[in-house]
Scaffold this motif. Structure first.
Motif, short mmCIF file in Angstrom:
data_model
loop_
_atom_site.label_atom_id
_atom_site.label_comp_id
_atom_site.label_asym_id
_atom_site.label_seq_id
_atom_site.Cartn_x
_atom_site.Cartn_y
_atom_site.Cartn_z
N LEU A 63 0.83 -1.19 0.00
CA LEU A 63 0.00 0.00 0.00
C LEU A 63 0.88 1.25 0.00
O LEU A 63 0.57 2.24 -0.68
CB LEU A 63 -0.92 -0.01 1.22
CG LEU A 63 -2.07 1.00 1.21
CD1 LEU A 63 -3.10 0.64 0.15
CD2 LEU A 63 -2.73 1.06 2.58
N VAL A 64 1.97 1.21 0.74
CA VAL A 64 2.93 2.33 0.73
C VAL A 64 3.44 2.56 -0.69
O VAL A 64 3.51 3.70 -1.16
CB VAL A 64 4.11 2.05 1.68
CG1 VAL A 64 5.23 3.07 1.47
CG2 VAL A 64 3.66 2.07 3.14
N GLU A 65 3.77 1.48 -1.38
CA GLU A 65 4.30 1.62 -2.75
C GLU A 65 3.23 2.18 -3.68
O GLU A 65 3.56 2.95 -4.61
CB GLU A 65 4.80 0.26 -3.26
CG GLU A 65 5.95 -0.32 -2.47
CD GLU A 65 7.12 0.65 -2.32
OE1 GLU A 65 7.46 1.34 -3.31
OE2 GLU A 65 7.68 0.73 -1.21
N GLU A 66 1.96 1.83 -3.48
CA GLU A 66 0.90 2.41 -4.31
C GLU A 66 0.80 3.91 -4.09
O GLU A 66 0.61 4.69 -5.03
CB GLU A 66 -0.44 1.74 -4.01
CG GLU A 66 -0.59 0.35 -4.61
CD GLU A 66 -2.02 -0.13 -4.61
OE1 GLU A 66 -2.87 0.52 -5.27
OE2 GLU A 66 -2.31 -1.14 -3.94
N LEU A 67 0.91 4.34 -2.83
CA LEU A 67 0.85 5.77 -2.53
C LEU A 67 2.04 6.51 -3.13
O LEU A 67 1.91 7.64 -3.61
CB LEU A 67 0.79 5.99 -1.01
CG LEU A 67 -0.53 5.57 -0.34
CD1 LEU A 67 -0.38 5.53 1.17
CD2 LEU A 67 -1.65 6.53 -0.74
N ARG A 70 13.04 6.89 5.15
CA ARG A 70 11.85 7.40 5.82
C ARG A 70 10.84 7.89 4.79
O ARG A 70 11.20 8.25 3.67
CB ARG A 70 12.23 8.53 6.78
CG ARG A 70 12.96 8.08 8.02
CD ARG A 70 13.23 9.25 8.96
NE ARG A 70 14.07 10.26 8.33
CZ ARG A 70 14.29 11.48 8.83
NH1 ARG A 70 13.70 11.84 9.97
NH2 ARG A 70 15.08 12.33 8.20
N LEU A 71 9.57 7.91 5.20
CA LEU A 71 8.50 8.32 4.31
C LEU A 71 8.19 9.80 4.50
O LEU A 71 8.24 10.31 5.62
CB LEU A 71 7.25 7.49 4.56
CG LEU A 71 7.39 5.99 4.32
CD1 LEU A 71 6.11 5.26 4.71
CD2 LEU A 71 7.74 5.69 2.87
N ASP A 72 7.87 10.46 3.40
CA ASP A 72 7.59 11.89 3.44
C ASP A 72 6.31 12.15 2.66
O ASP A 72 5.92 11.35 1.80
CB ASP A 72 8.75 12.65 2.81
CG ASP A 72 8.80 14.11 3.24
OD1 ASP A 72 7.87 14.55 3.95
OD2 ASP A 72 9.76 14.82 2.85
N LEU A 73 5.67 13.24 2.97
CA LEU A 73 4.52 13.72 2.19
C LEU A 73 4.88 15.08 1.61
O LEU A 73 5.32 15.97 2.35
CB LEU A 73 3.27 13.88 3.08
CG LEU A 73 2.25 12.75 3.08
CD1 LEU A 73 2.86 11.52 3.75
CD2 LEU A 73 0.98 13.17 3.80
N PRO A 74 4.73 15.26 0.30
CA PRO A 74 4.97 16.58 -0.28
C PRO A 74 3.97 17.59 0.26
O PRO A 74 2.84 17.23 0.64
CB PRO A 74 4.81 16.35 -1.78
CG PRO A 74 3.97 15.13 -1.90
CD PRO A 74 4.29 14.29 -0.71
N ASP A 75 4.37 18.86 0.28
CA ASP A 75 3.52 19.90 0.87
C ASP A 75 2.13 19.95 0.26
O ASP A 75 1.15 20.25 0.96
CB ASP A 75 4.19 21.27 0.72
CG ASP A 75 5.37 21.45 1.67
OD1 ASP A 75 5.41 20.74 2.69
OD2 ASP A 75 6.24 22.28 1.38
N VAL A 76 2.02 19.69 -1.04
CA VAL A 76 0.73 19.83 -1.70
C VAL A 76 -0.31 18.86 -1.13
O VAL A 76 -1.51 19.10 -1.22
CB VAL A 76 0.88 19.66 -3.23
CG1 VAL A 76 1.14 18.21 -3.61
CG2 VAL A 76 -0.32 20.23 -3.96
#
Length: 489
Positions: A448-452, A465-471
């Motif tokens: 699921l991580v890879e799909e995201l 580590r996992l990150d989320l872009p600002d958008v």
């Protein structure tokens, strides 16, 4: 001499020009809105079957533009692709309800549930586009598909005859496909339907000279289809990608400003100079410098916006700051998000700093990014509602974040079960007639991580580590030290 535009006039021009610019799915392309980045040229090559792109990058825009003969003519001239003028174009699937050309979501659902091979469904669509007379007399798609199944010889001869006629007339039959994320609510079936399109597209690519498909598709859906049709990889060699560089984005902005129907737009064109207009005055093309040169774009944008995102250069310059904070996990910026941020910035500046000496106040640009983030999350939630379920548990966390921490939060909040329950509802069309698809592996959280990551909602840093872009991060209320502040409330 043309009088320079005041900050207030620039603000009005921005608001008027960008009023509907973010409604790409409902707003039809016109000569005014047809902006053609150099990087999109390969997407319009007739023999390039697959055109990949995420949400909001222009797939539907180009799909509808290619269906319009006048807009194809503009593209043929701009990109110097003479073949675009010799096309007979038909829709193979899209957002529009068009049961005469292709089955809608309910028909597709019934055909799939009846065990109809996807390849036969798209054969019926192709033969309908080519004018097969027996299919013309059948109103139900189940009957059309049954005719294809029981008449393989006439079906093939229809294609052969259409190919010969096209050669004699020096034309190409082009079948266009868009909105493939709405084919079917179950991901497995959606992947198989896409595979059927690609299989037939490959057959036409190598079996005919003058019948071609063009398939506008999200990268993750193209990758999923290849699991069911490995030969789809043969279409990867000439696949195009719809991407937007920083200069493309600002070129788009200036194109919109120069093509607005107002006195300010006329003055804007005169002030910047070098615009080319068609004989009817329906379309105005910015000079090359405003389309491709960062220096010229920066100078013009800093007449419109504050030069810095704060009191000095250490806070960043809007020309680079804005697109950097709108990038997704694949470092791509949706032009829709970019224009949304600017439209919001203009409106907020008018409301909070009406006498400011620039059309866009730097704090209003920040608010524009926050609004664009909210809209981007809504867009992704429309196509892939399960994303909101997956990122919701991270609200209040800080990124970057360790992957085991994310997996633990998902387990604690029962995400696999929630995804299974939600996916069961995707199979049915909503009130708009659209269907949605769930994740491929709701029970396999690492996948699921890879799909995201594939969707650009997450990214993996070099330290894993996992990150989320600002958008995405801002609207999901996920924190990051040094990031764009989240709106209060």
């Amino acid at each position: 001499m043309t009088e320079p535009l005041t900050a207030s006039e620039y603000r009005d021009l921005l608001s008027d020009a960008l009023e509907d610019a973010t409604e790409a799915d409902t707003r039809r392309p016109t000569a005014h809105t047809l902006f053609m980045p150099d990087s999109h040229r390969t997407a319009l090559y007739v023999d390039n079957t697959v055109v990949q792109g995420g949400r909001g990058v222009g797939k539907t825009f180009w799909y509808r533009s290619l269906l319009d003969g006048a807009l194809r003519g503009f593209a043929a001239d701009e990109y110097r692709i003479a073949r675009l003028r010799r096309l007979s174009v038909s829709p193979g699937h899209g957002m529009d309800l068009n049961s005469a050309c292709y089955p809608g979501s309910l028909d597709l659902h019934r055909l799939v549930e009846a065990g109809t091979p996807p390849y036969e469904i798209w054969w019926a669509v192709l033969l309908t586009a080519l004018g097969q007379p027996e299919l013309h007399d059948l109103s139900e798609w189940s009957d059309k598909v049954a005719w294809v199944r029981t008449n393989p010889g006439p079906a093939q001869r229809t294609v052969e005859q259409a190919d010969r006629r096209a050669a004699e007339e020096n034309t190409v039959h082009l079948l266009l496909f868009d909105a493939l994320e709405h084919l079917h609510g179950e991901r497995e079936h959606a992947d198989r339907l896409v595979s059927g399109i690609l299989q037939l597209a490959l057959h036409m690519r190598f079996g005919t000279r003058n019948i071609r498909f063009k398939v506008f598709i999200r990268p993750d859906m193209f990758d999923g289809a290849k699991h069911h049709f490995p030969d789809a990889a043969k279409l990867s060699g000439n696949a195009a990608r719809l991407q937007w560089s920083r200069t493309d984005l600002f070129g788009l902005l200036f194109h919109f400003l120069g093509n607005e129907d107002s006195e300010q737009a006329v003055r804007f064109r005169r002030l910047t100079g070098g615009w080319e207009s068609d004989a009817q005055g329906h379309r105005h093309v910015p000079p090359l410098a405003l389309r491709n040169e960062e220096r010229a774009q920066t100078e013009l944008f800093e007449r419109i916006a504050d030069p810095y995102m704060g009191g000095n250069f250490r806070k960043g310059r809007p020309y680079t700051w804005l697109p950097n904070h709108l990038m997704d996990g694949r470092e791509q910026v949706s032009p829709r998000s970019f224009l949304q941020a600017l439209a919001t910035a203009a409106s907020d500046t008018r409301a909070t700093r009406p006498s400011h000496d620039r059309a866009l106040y730097h704090e209003s640009i920040r608010k524009g990014v926050q609004k664009a983030s909210e809209v981007r999350v809504l867009e992704v939630s429309e196509d892939t509602p399960w994303v909101q379920l997956a990122i919701g548990p991270l609200s209040g966390c800080q990124v970057p974040i360790e992957e085991p921490t994310v997996l633990g939060l998902w387990e604690d909040q029962g995400l696999p079960q929630a995804l299974r329950e939600e996916s069961a509802r995707y199979a049915q069309a909503d009130e708009s007639g659209l269907v949605r698809t769930g994740p491929r592996h709701p029970d396999d959280l690492p996948r699921l991580v890879e799909e995201l990551i594939g969707l650009g909602v997450m990214r993996r840093r070099t330290d894993q580590r996992l990150d989320l872009p600002d958008v995405y991060r801002i609207a999901f209320r996920v924190g990051r030290r040094g990031g764009v502040p989240m709106a209060a409330g």
